[in-house]
Each structure stands twice: as C-alpha cells, then as structure tokens.
Design a protein around this motif. Structure first.
Motif, PDB file in Angstrom:
ATOM      1  N   GLY A  43       3.130   5.710 -12.288  1.00  0.00           N
ATOM      2  CA  GLY A  43       2.549   4.965 -11.176  1.00  0.00           C
ATOM      3  C   GLY A  43       1.507   3.971 -11.643  1.00  0.00           C
ATOM      4  O   GLY A  43       1.434   2.845 -11.141  1.00  0.00           O
ATOM      5  N   TYR A  44       0.725   4.385 -12.619  1.00  0.00           N
ATOM      6  CA  TYR A  44      -0.302   3.496 -13.161  1.00  0.00           C
ATOM      7  C   TYR A  44       0.351   2.301 -13.851  1.00  0.00           C
ATOM      8  O   TYR A  44      -0.068   1.150 -13.663  1.00  0.00           O
ATOM      9  CB  TYR A  44      -1.199   4.265 -14.132  1.00  0.00           C
ATOM     10  N   VAL A  45       1.403   2.549 -14.600  1.00  0.00           N
ATOM     11  CA  VAL A  45       2.123   1.464 -15.268  1.00  0.00           C
ATOM     12  C   VAL A  45       2.722   0.513 -14.228  1.00  0.00           C
ATOM     13  O   VAL A  45       2.641  -0.709 -14.371  1.00  0.00           O
ATOM     14  CB  VAL A  45       3.218   2.027 -16.210  1.00  0.00           C
ATOM     15  N   ARG A  46       3.303   1.057 -13.157  1.00  0.00           N
ATOM     16  CA  ARG A  46       3.855   0.214 -12.090  1.00  0.00           C
ATOM     17  C   ARG A  46       2.770  -0.684 -11.506  1.00  0.00           C
ATOM     18  O   ARG A  46       2.995  -1.870 -11.257  1.00  0.00           O
ATOM     19  CB  ARG A  46       4.473   1.078 -10.981  1.00  0.00           C
ATOM     20  N   HIS A  71       3.891 -15.420  -0.678  1.00  0.00           N
ATOM     21  CA  HIS A  71       4.618 -15.444  -1.950  1.00  0.00           C
ATOM     22  C   HIS A  71       3.989 -14.468  -2.952  1.00  0.00           C
ATOM     23  O   HIS A  71       4.693 -13.729  -3.638  1.00  0.00           O
ATOM     24  CB  HIS A  71       4.635 -16.870  -2.507  1.00  0.00           C
ATOM     25  N   ALA A  72       2.675 -14.463  -3.015  1.00  0.00           N
ATOM     26  CA  ALA A  72       1.970 -13.593  -3.966  1.00  0.00           C
ATOM     27  C   ALA A  72       2.241 -12.125  -3.684  1.00  0.00           C
ATOM     28  O   ALA A  72       2.461 -11.331  -4.621  1.00  0.00           O
ATOM     29  CB  ALA A  72       0.473 -13.885  -3.927  1.00  0.00           C
ATOM     30  N   PHE A  73       2.231 -11.727  -2.422  1.00  0.00           N
ATOM     31  CA  PHE A  73       2.547 -10.331  -2.104  1.00  0.00           C
ATOM     32  C   PHE A  73       3.959  -9.985  -2.565  1.00  0.00           C
ATOM     33  O   PHE A  73       4.202  -8.897  -3.087  1.00  0.00           O
ATOM     34  CB  PHE A  73       2.379 -10.059  -0.604  1.00  0.00           C
ATOM     35  N   GLY A  74       4.892 -10.909  -2.388  1.00  0.00           N
ATOM     36  CA  GLY A  74       6.255 -10.680  -2.846  1.00  0.00           C
ATOM     37  C   GLY A  74       6.340 -10.542  -4.359  1.00  0.00           C
ATOM     38  O   GLY A  74       7.081  -9.702  -4.873  1.00  0.00           O
ATOM     39  N   VAL A  75       5.557 -11.328  -5.060  1.00  0.00           N
ATOM     40  CA  VAL A  75       5.542 -11.266  -6.524  1.00  0.00           C
ATOM     41  C   VAL A  75       5.025  -9.907  -6.997  1.00  0.00           C
ATOM     42  O   VAL A  75       5.575  -9.302  -7.917  1.00  0.00           O
ATOM     43  CB  VAL A  75       4.694 -12.427  -7.106  1.00  0.00           C
ATOM     44  N   VAL A  76       3.969  -9.413  -6.366  1.00  0.00           N
ATOM     45  CA  VAL A  76       3.432  -8.097  -6.740  1.00  0.00           C
ATOM     46  C   VAL A  76       4.478  -7.020  -6.470  1.00  0.00           C
ATOM     47  O   VAL A  76       4.726  -6.152  -7.322  1.00  0.00           O
ATOM     48  CB  VAL A  76       2.126  -7.776  -5.992  1.00  0.00           C
ATOM     49  N   ALA A  77       5.103  -7.069  -5.304  1.00  0.00           N
ATOM     50  CA  ALA A  77       6.134  -6.066  -4.972  1.00  0.00           C
ATOM     51  C   ALA A  77       7.268  -6.097  -5.992  1.00  0.00           C
ATOM     52  O   ALA A  77       7.721  -5.053  -6.448  1.00  0.00           O
ATOM     53  CB  ALA A  77       6.671  -6.314  -3.560  1.00  0.00           C
ATOM     54  N   ASP A  78       7.712  -7.286  -6.372  1.00  0.00           N
ATOM     55  CA  ASP A  78       8.759  -7.403  -7.393  1.00  0.00           C
ATOM     56  C   ASP A  78       8.288  -6.871  -8.735  1.00  0.00           C
ATOM     57  O   ASP A  78       9.065  -6.259  -9.467  1.00  0.00           O
ATOM     58  CB  ASP A  78       9.213  -8.857  -7.547  1.00  0.00           C
ATOM     59  N   GLY A  79       7.021  -7.088  -9.074  1.00  0.00           N
ATOM     60  CA  GLY A  79       6.471  -6.580 -10.335  1.00  0.00           C
ATOM     61  C   GLY A  79       6.426  -5.063 -10.373  1.00  0.00           C
ATOM     62  O   GLY A  79       6.639  -4.463 -11.423  1.00  0.00           O
ATOM     63  N   LEU A  80       6.172  -4.441  -9.237  1.00  0.00           N
ATOM     64  CA  LEU A  80       6.177  -2.961  -9.169  1.00  0.00           C
ATOM     65  C   LEU A  80       7.558  -2.412  -9.475  1.00  0.00           C
ATOM     66  O   LEU A  80       7.694  -1.363 -10.095  1.00  0.00           O
ATOM     67  CB  LEU A  80       5.748  -2.498  -7.776  1.00  0.00           C
ATOM     68  N   ILE A  81       8.570  -3.122  -9.048  1.00  0.00           N
ATOM     69  CA  ILE A  81       9.939  -2.684  -9.237  1.00  0.00           C
ATOM     70  C   ILE A  81      10.369  -2.834 -10.692  1.00  0.00           C
ATOM     71  O   ILE A  81      11.235  -2.112 -11.170  1.00  0.00           O
ATOM     72  CB  ILE A  81      10.888  -3.475  -8.302  1.00  0.00           C
ATOM     73  N   GLN A  82       9.712  -3.713 -11.427  1.00  0.00           N
ATOM     74  CA  GLN A  82      10.090  -3.964 -12.827  1.00  0.00           C
ATOM     75  C   GLN A  82      10.122  -2.658 -13.623  1.00  0.00           C
ATOM     76  O   GLN A  82      11.013  -2.439 -14.412  1.00  0.00           O
ATOM     77  CB  GLN A  82       9.122  -4.950 -13.484  1.00  0.00           C
ATOM     78  N   LYS A  83       9.175  -1.772 -13.410  1.00  0.00           N
ATOM     79  CA  LYS A  83       9.121  -0.501 -14.134  1.00  0.00           C
ATOM     80  C   LYS A  83      10.336   0.344 -13.807  1.00  0.00           C
ATOM     81  O   LYS A  83      10.898   1.004 -14.673  1.00  0.00           O
ATOM     82  CB  LYS A  83       7.830   0.238 -13.783  1.00  0.00           C
ATOM     83  N   GLU A  84      10.729   0.322 -12.539  1.00  0.00           N
ATOM     84  CA  GLU A  84      11.870   1.152 -12.122  1.00  0.00           C
ATOM     85  C   GLU A  84      13.172   0.661 -12.724  1.00  0.00           C
ATOM     86  O   GLU A  84      14.086   1.428 -12.961  1.00  0.00           O
ATOM     87  CB  GLU A  84      11.961   1.157 -10.596  1.00  0.00           C
ATOM     88  N   SER A  85      13.272  -0.640 -12.972  1.00  0.00           N
ATOM     89  CA  SER A  85      14.515  -1.166 -13.507  1.00  0.00           C
ATOM     90  C   SER A  85      14.491  -1.289 -15.033  1.00  0.00           C
ATOM     91  O   SER A  85      15.488  -1.669 -15.624  1.00  0.00           O
ATOM     92  CB  SER A  85      14.807  -2.535 -12.873  1.00  0.00           C
ATOM     93  N   ALA A  86      13.358  -0.998 -15.640  1.00  0.00           N
ATOM     94  CA  ALA A  86      13.243  -1.127 -17.110  1.00  0.00           C
ATOM     95  C   ALA A  86      13.886   0.025 -17.827  1.00  0.00           C
ATOM     96  O   ALA A  86      14.141   1.069 -17.328  1.00  0.00           O
ATOM     97  CB  ALA A  86      11.772  -1.230 -17.498  1.00  0.00           C
ATOM     98  N   ASP A 135       0.838  -1.209   0.000  1.00  0.00           N
ATOM     99  CA  ASP A 135       0.000   0.000   0.000  1.00  0.00           C
ATOM    100  C   ASP A 135       0.868   1.252   0.000  1.00  0.00           C
ATOM    101  O   ASP A 135       0.579   2.217  -0.714  1.00  0.00           O
ATOM    102  CB  ASP A 135      -0.939   0.014   1.207  1.00  0.00           C
ATOM    103  N   ALA A 136       1.934   1.241   0.782  1.00  0.00           N
ATOM    104  CA  ALA A 136       2.834   2.398   0.828  1.00  0.00           C
ATOM    105  C   ALA A 136       3.525   2.603  -0.520  1.00  0.00           C
ATOM    106  O   ALA A 136       3.680   3.733  -0.980  1.00  0.00           O
ATOM    107  CB  ALA A 136       3.873   2.220   1.937  1.00  0.00           C
ATOM    108  N   ALA A 137       3.907   1.508  -1.161  1.00  0.00           N
ATOM    109  CA  ALA A 137       4.572   1.604  -2.468  1.00  0.00           C
ATOM    110  C   ALA A 137       3.626   2.146  -3.535  1.00  0.00           C
ATOM    111  O   ALA A 137       4.062   2.791  -4.487  1.00  0.00           O
ATOM    112  CB  ALA A 137       5.111   0.241  -2.890  1.00  0.00           C
ATOM    113  N   LEU A 138       2.337   1.907  -3.349  1.00  0.00           N
ATOM    114  CA  LEU A 138       1.351   2.370  -4.320  1.00  0.00           C
ATOM    115  C   LEU A 138       0.681   3.681  -3.922  1.00  0.00           C
ATOM    116  O   LEU A 138      -0.113   4.209  -4.691  1.00  0.00           O
ATOM    117  CB  LEU A 138       0.264   1.305  -4.521  1.00  0.00           C
ATOM    118  N   ALA A 139       0.996   4.200  -2.757  1.00  0.00           N
ATOM    119  CA  ALA A 139       0.357   5.435  -2.291  1.00  0.00           C
ATOM    120  C   ALA A 139       0.555   6.536  -3.330  1.00  0.00           C
ATOM    121  O   ALA A 139       1.678   6.842  -3.717  1.00  0.00           O
ATOM    122  CB  ALA A 139       0.931   5.853  -0.952  1.00  0.00           C
ATOM    123  N   GLY A 140      -0.537   7.080  -3.790  1.00  0.00           N
ATOM    124  CA  GLY A 140      -0.471   8.114  -4.822  1.00  0.00           C
ATOM    125  C   GLY A 140       0.004   7.581  -6.152  1.00  0.00           C
ATOM    126  O   GLY A 140       0.283   8.350  -7.067  1.00  0.00           O
ATOM    127  N   GLY A 141       0.081   6.273  -6.267  1.00  0.00           N
ATOM    128  CA  GLY A 141       0.637   5.646  -7.456  1.00  0.00           C
ATOM    129  C   GLY A 141      -0.142   5.851  -8.726  1.00  0.00           C
ATOM    130  O   GLY A 141       0.411   5.742  -9.808  1.00  0.00           O
TER     131      GLY A 141
END
Length: 181
Positions: free
Chosen positions: A32-35, A166-181, A20-26
């Motif tokens: 943010g929408y893409v993330r 595990h699923a929460f971890g997968v979502v968190a990792d997916g959010l980071i994908q945009k930052e590393s792309a 939730d914190a990672a998506l706050a104002g996302g």
C-alpha cells in the motif's frame, strides 16, 4: 472567501472520494505504501516542469518543488523499485495551478499518512520516509497557494478545474501501476 478553491473541491469531490477509498488503509502494509508513492510520483511528474507559457504567471514557479521528485525516487529505490517515467503528455501551462491544487492539498493529508507510515516502519525497520516527511512539513504553503488560486480569472479558472480533474486521474492511474507491475 476563496471561490475557486470551493469550485475545485466541488468539481473533484467524486475523484477525491474514490482516491481516498483506494488508499484507505493503504499505508498499513508495504504494498500500500508503494502504491501511494507511485501515485504521488505520477502527479509529481505531471508537475515536473513549472509553467513558462505566456498565459501562466511567473509567480506560479514558487510552487514548483524539485525535491519532491528526488525524494520519491530515492524512497522507491530504497524499496527496491526503479519506476519508469510515466511518459505523460505535457500539461498546458494554464492547467498547471489546478493540477498543483491536488499536490498542494495532498500535503495536508500527508501529515496523517506520515503517522501511518511511521507505524508501518515500526514493523518494517528502514522503511524510507523521506518524501512523506518533506511533503508533510508544516509551513504556510497551503494558505499562500489558496491566495494565488483566488487571483485566477476567466479562462484560467476553467483550466484550473480541468487541470485538477486531470491530476486526480493521473494519481489514480499511478496507484494502479503497482497492481499491474
């Protein structure tokens, strides 16, 4: 009272807060929408194959919704992205319902996110919202899902907790994908 629901919520509370914190104002801007979409795509890919193992119940397949992945990819393509598959290891069938708890629960929050995305679309006409519109639809999935969760017992309860974490971890990792792309 659905005790497994409470157990899952307690076991994943910290991960949920972090997400939730990672998506706050996302959804205030396009990035943010893409993330958000990329995080959801990772989760949908994790759940892309309905469970077929002996220890999984055939009724679980009712929670498999192939439209989610189709609509996510459609929205991402409309945003000019061609996301690569995450290449996630197959989820043990006994963990599937726990992981799906994260996806089904996110549909409740998707209603709030849809309103934010609709405001963003006022600033960015043409912003694709097909996934969020589908995901946020009002129906009786959540209460039915909780009823199905309550029927899990023994090792399946423990596996559901592992699957949700595990699923929460997968979502968190997916959010980071945009930052590393």
């Amino acid at each position: 009272m659905n005790t497994l629901h409470l157990e899952l919520r307690t076991a994943t509370a910290r991960q949920h807060q972090d997400l939730d914190a990672a998506l706050a104002g996302g959804l205030d801007d396009r990035d943010g929408y893409v993330r958000y979409l990329l995080g959801m795509l990772a989760l949908v890919e994790l759940l892309a194959t309905p469970p077929a193992a002996v220890d999984a119940r055939s009724a679980w397949t009712q929670w498999f919704d192939p439209r989610r992945g189709e609509l996510l990819r459609q929205d991402l393509r409309a945003l000019g992205l061609l996301p690569l598959a995450h290449g996630l290891a197959p989820l043990p069938a006994s963990c599937w319902m726990g992981a799906n708890y994260v996806l089904e629960g996110s549909a409740l929050g998707a209603r709030v996110l849809l309103r934010a995305a609709e405001r963003l679309r006022l600033r960015e006409p043409g912003l694709p919202l097909a996934f969020l519109q589908h995901h946020a639809r009002r129906d009786d999935r959540w209460p039915r899902f909780l009823d199905e969760l309550q029927m899990l017992d023994g090792r399946l309860r423990d596996d559901a907790v592992r699957g949700a974490r595990h699923a929460f971890g997968v979502v968190a990792d997916g959010l980071i994908q945009k930052e590393s792309a």
